[in-house]
Design a protein around this motif. Structure first.
Motif, PDB file in Angstrom:
ATOM      1  N   UNK A 238     -14.888  63.874   4.675  1.00 42.32           N
ATOM      2  CA  UNK A 238     -13.657  63.132   4.348  1.00 42.32           C
ATOM      3  C   UNK A 238     -13.414  63.151   2.834  1.00 42.32           C
ATOM      4  N   UNK A 239     -14.495  63.174   2.064  1.00 41.94           N
ATOM      5  CA  UNK A 239     -14.385  63.175   0.608  1.00 41.94           C
ATOM      6  C   UNK A 239     -13.745  64.462   0.087  1.00 41.94           C
ATOM      7  N   UNK A 240     -13.753  65.509   0.920  1.00 39.26           N
ATOM      8  CA  UNK A 240     -13.153  66.774   0.502  1.00 39.26           C
ATOM      9  C   UNK A 240     -11.636  66.773   0.650  1.00 39.26           C
ATOM     10  N   UNK A 241     -11.093  65.729   1.278  1.00 40.85           N
ATOM     11  CA  UNK A 241      -9.659  65.692   1.543  1.00 40.85           C
ATOM     12  C   UNK A 241      -9.060  64.361   1.068  1.00 40.85           C
ATOM     13  N   UNK A 242      -9.134  64.084  -0.215  1.00 37.15           N
ATOM     14  CA  UNK A 242      -8.633  62.804  -0.727  1.00 37.15           C
ATOM     15  C   UNK A 242      -7.130  62.646  -0.576  1.00 37.15           C
ATOM     16  N   UNK A 243      -6.404  63.763  -0.465  1.00 37.99           N
ATOM     17  CA  UNK A 243      -4.944  63.684  -0.373  1.00 37.99           C
ATOM     18  C   UNK A 243      -4.473  63.328   1.035  1.00 37.99           C
ATOM     19  N   UNK A 244      -5.353  63.417   2.028  1.00 40.57           N
ATOM     20  CA  UNK A 244      -4.955  63.097   3.406  1.00 40.57           C
ATOM     21  C   UNK A 244      -4.902  61.587   3.578  1.00 40.57           C
ATOM     22  N   UNK A 249      -5.735  60.751   8.831  1.00 38.79           N
ATOM     23  CA  UNK A 249      -7.154  61.044   9.078  1.00 38.79           C
ATOM     24  C   UNK A 249      -7.627  60.430  10.393  1.00 38.79           C
ATOM     25  N   UNK A 250      -7.096  59.290  10.768  1.00 39.48           N
ATOM     26  CA  UNK A 250      -7.456  58.674  12.047  1.00 39.48           C
ATOM     27  C   UNK A 250      -7.007  59.548  13.212  1.00 39.48           C
ATOM     28  N   UNK A 251      -5.834  60.174  13.085  1.00 42.66           N
ATOM     29  CA  UNK A 251      -5.384  61.123  14.109  1.00 42.66           C
ATOM     30  C   UNK A 251      -6.328  62.324  14.157  1.00 42.66           C
ATOM     31  N   UNK A 252      -6.691  62.824  12.993  1.00 41.86           N
ATOM     32  CA  UNK A 252      -7.581  63.979  12.915  1.00 41.86           C
ATOM     33  C   UNK A 252      -8.924  63.667  13.580  1.00 41.86           C
ATOM     34  N   UNK A 253      -9.488  62.505  13.279  1.00 40.30           N
ATOM     35  CA  UNK A 253     -10.786  62.118  13.850  1.00 40.30           C
ATOM     36  C   UNK A 253     -10.736  62.027  15.360  1.00 40.30           C
ATOM     37  N   UNK A 254      -9.575  61.642  15.895  1.00 40.04           N
ATOM     38  CA  UNK A 254      -9.420  61.518  17.346  1.00 40.04           C
ATOM     39  C   UNK A 254      -9.043  62.853  17.992  1.00 40.04           C
TER      40      UNK A 254
END
Length: 309
Positions: A238-244, A249-254
């Motif tokens: 997650x630290x690699x994508x600070x702009x998201x 990110x919650x959608x991505x995780x799901x």
């Protein structure tokens, strides 16, 4: 005529010489730094790479295996030992006793591995001659038998460690699929023998009291979807994508997408598409991504505008 042939021969030699000169002067093209970076093993691949099957030549009597399914009875053959008569073998612990030999149809002696459970004997024909079997058959190669020593090595490597999930393939205690998440921290609280397809079953805790299970292979190949490096990250990406944004990110995780997501965000959520079609109209670029499960994504100028999931 002779002079003409001589001229042809001279021309051929000159051409041949120039070809050799060209080859000799061509510089060797090495891999770029970026190429080497992309082909180098990941930290996740390195982390689990040391756990592999033991060659038969190194086995000692008493090595323990777990029968992962009743279908394991199908791999055993009648031999010069008392054969098993049980109808159920799933979950039984089998000990390696030794080797025998069997003459095959080509009049060759093949190595047979003999196991026992304290009451019955089980014989597995490797189909290989002595030298090949001793060096090429490993404890990970016996169908539907799980090497307890490999399970223990995996336990030492994984138990009570925190990783970040790369897969949403989570299961309940009965082996039924449940809704899992990607890119979230979990702690592995148990490592145990799995099933006939995936030899490891991992119990994971998400830190909020929730418990689930993941199945894993011992192997480290990209063709194995349940290899360690395809299931977990060693660090929080997650630290690699600070702009998201957090909502995205919650959608991505799901493992889901929503309107307005970028291509990179969609790849994080769903992985790489199996087929891509690109084009443009008078004012914008258009892309259609197709996935093997039937999911379709439509992008306009790099943003998701329609999807079927």
């Amino acid at each position: 005529m002779l002079r003409y042939l001589n001229l042809v021969l001279i021309a051929f030699l000159i051409l041949l010489s120039s070809c050799f000169t060209g080859i000799e002067s061509t510089k060797k093209i090495g891999m770029s730094r970026e190429d080497k970076k992309n082909t180098a093993p990941t930290q996740e691949e390195i982390y689990f790479s040391g756990i592999r099957g033991t060659p038969l030549v190194e086995w000692e009597g008493g090595r323990k295996f777990i029968a992962s399914d009743d279908k394991a009875l199908l791999i055993f053959v009648p031999q010069g030992v008392s054969s098993a008569t049980e109808n159920s073998i799933k979950g039984k612990e089998l000990s390696f006793i030794g080797i025998e030999s069997k003459v095959n149809a080509a009049a060759q002696l093949t190595v047979v591995l003999v196991f026992g459970d304290g009451n019955s004997f089980y014989a597995y024909d490797t189909g290989k001659e002595f030298d090949e079997a001793m060096n090429n058959v490993t404890s990970a190669d016996i169908p539907m038998l799980i090497d307890e020593q490999m399970v223990e090595e995996a336990r030492k490597k994984l138990l009570d460690k925190q990783f970040w999930t790369r897969s949403s393939l989570w299961y309940d205690e009965n082996g039924e699929r449940i809704g899992g998440k990607k890119y979230v921290p979990v702690t592995i609280t148990e490592v145990e023998p799995g099933n006939m397809i995936f030899p490891l079953r991992l119990r994971i805790s998400d830190g909020s009291g929730g418990t689930a299970y993941m199945f894993m292979n011992f192997g480290n190949s990209d063709t194995e979807s349940r290899a360690f490096h395809n299931l977990f990250f060693l660090t929080d990406i997650r630290k690699n994508y600070p702009a998201v944004e957090e909502e995205t990110w919650n959608f991505i995780s799901a493992g889901k997408v929503k309107y307005g997501m970028t291509k990179e965000e969609c790849k994080l959520a769903l992985g790489n598409p199996t087929d891509v079609n690109s084009g443009h109209d008078y004012s914008q670029t258009l892309d259609i991504w197709n996935y093997e499960d039937g999911t379709v994504l439509w992008f306009e100028d790099g943003r998701l505008t329609r999807f079927r999931q």
